[in-house]
Scaffold this active site. Structure first.
Site, mmCIF file in Angstrom:
data_model
loop_
_atom_site.group_PDB
_atom_site.id
_atom_site.type_symbol
_atom_site.label_atom_id
_atom_site.label_comp_id
_atom_site.label_asym_id
_atom_site.label_seq_id
_atom_site.Cartn_x
_atom_site.Cartn_y
_atom_site.Cartn_z
ATOM 1 N N GLU A 79 -15.750 -27.919 109.664
ATOM 2 C CA GLU A 79 -15.665 -28.927 108.602
ATOM 3 C C GLU A 79 -16.486 -30.175 108.903
ATOM 4 O OE1 GLU A 79 -12.211 -30.101 111.342
ATOM 5 O OE2 GLU A 79 -13.329 -28.296 110.794
ATOM 6 N N HIS A 84 -14.962 -27.083 115.051
ATOM 7 C CA HIS A 84 -14.708 -27.760 113.774
ATOM 8 C C HIS A 84 -15.844 -27.540 112.776
ATOM 9 C CE1 HIS A 84 -11.167 -30.248 114.899
ATOM 10 N NE2 HIS A 84 -11.687 -30.200 116.113
ATOM 11 N N CYS A 91 -8.776 -25.911 115.633
ATOM 12 C CA CYS A 91 -8.444 -26.727 116.800
ATOM 13 C C CYS A 91 -6.923 -26.783 116.983
ATOM 14 C CB CYS A 91 -9.069 -28.116 116.670
ATOM 15 S SG CYS A 91 -9.170 -29.005 118.239
#
Length: 233
Positions: free
Chosen positions: A206, A204, A87
């Site tokens: 994660e 994302h 990002c």
């Protein structure tokens, strides 16, 4: 795997990233402040996480790209070290010259924050070896400027060299305007550098590594990095 996460003023995803890396590797990542001039010795992976570094003033990532620590990151990458930017991290990598192109305002000029589908374009890289080529994964996005753009020559080179690793797609893997959430050229969600050791992506992974999050599709990226580094050791 010894990883280092960069921390800039305004970054807000460093703890999410640390959790994902710790789950995958069993090791706690080091947090590296933007004013530092060196990376921890023995670092295998540098991560530039998401957020709004320096409030996104001037341009997203423009100020962070000029922070003292980025000289060490550029040296690390030139020596073949693995770098992951997610990002705002992707934006910082483009602004710092580690990746080509730029991230523009989303085509509809709105902040986008929801899950999207990505098609994994190849599985023979450190950043995709945890997946199968053509596999569709679900991960979240949260950005207002994720519209990847580059000149035609650069786009042709990215395609010809197989450097587009992730594309926005439908749940069944179809790529097209209807599934391109932000207007990115060629539905690009993630690209790698010429040497294949620097990845920038807007979604994302994660945030999808534990069942409690509702999806674990992001695990493959981190598991693949751990496997790659273990075999390279």
């Amino acid at each position: 795997m010894k990883s280092a996460i960069l921390v800039f003023p305004g970054i807000n995803r460093e703890r999410d990233m640390a959790r994902a890396l710790q789950l995958a590797s069993g090791s706690e990542p080091a947090m590296v402040w933007h004013a530092d001039t060196e990376l921890p010795k023995g670092t295998d992976l540098v991560v530039v996480p998401g957020g709004f570094s320096y409030g996104d003033y001037l341009r997203c990532g423009a100020i962070a790209a000029r922070a003292p620590v980025m000289d060490a990151v550029r040296k690390f990458a030139s020596d073949g070290g693995l770098v992951l930017g997610v990002c705002n991290g992707f934006q910082i990598l483009c602004e710092s010259g580690l990746l080509p192109g730029v991230l523009m305002r989303n085509a509809r000029l709105k902040f986008i924050c929801h899950d999207v589908h990505l098609r994994v374009e190849r599985s023979d890289t450190p950043f995709t070896r945890g997946y199968n080529a053509g596999q569709v994964i679900r991960v979240p996005v949260a950005h207002g400027e994720g519209n990847y753009e580059a000149d035609e020559e650069t786009l042709q080179r990215l395609e010809g060299d197989g450097r587009v690793l992730y594309r926005y797609c439908s749940a069944s893997g179809e790529v097209g305007e209807a599934h391109n959430i932000n207007g990115a050229a060629a539905s690009i969600a993630g690209i790698v550098s010429e040497r294949g050791n620097v990845l920038g992506m807007m979604p994302h992974p994660e945030n999808h590594v534990e069942a409690i999050m509702g999806c674990t599709d992001g695990r493959g990226l981190f598991a693949g990095l751990v496997e790659h580094l273990a075999k390279a050791a």
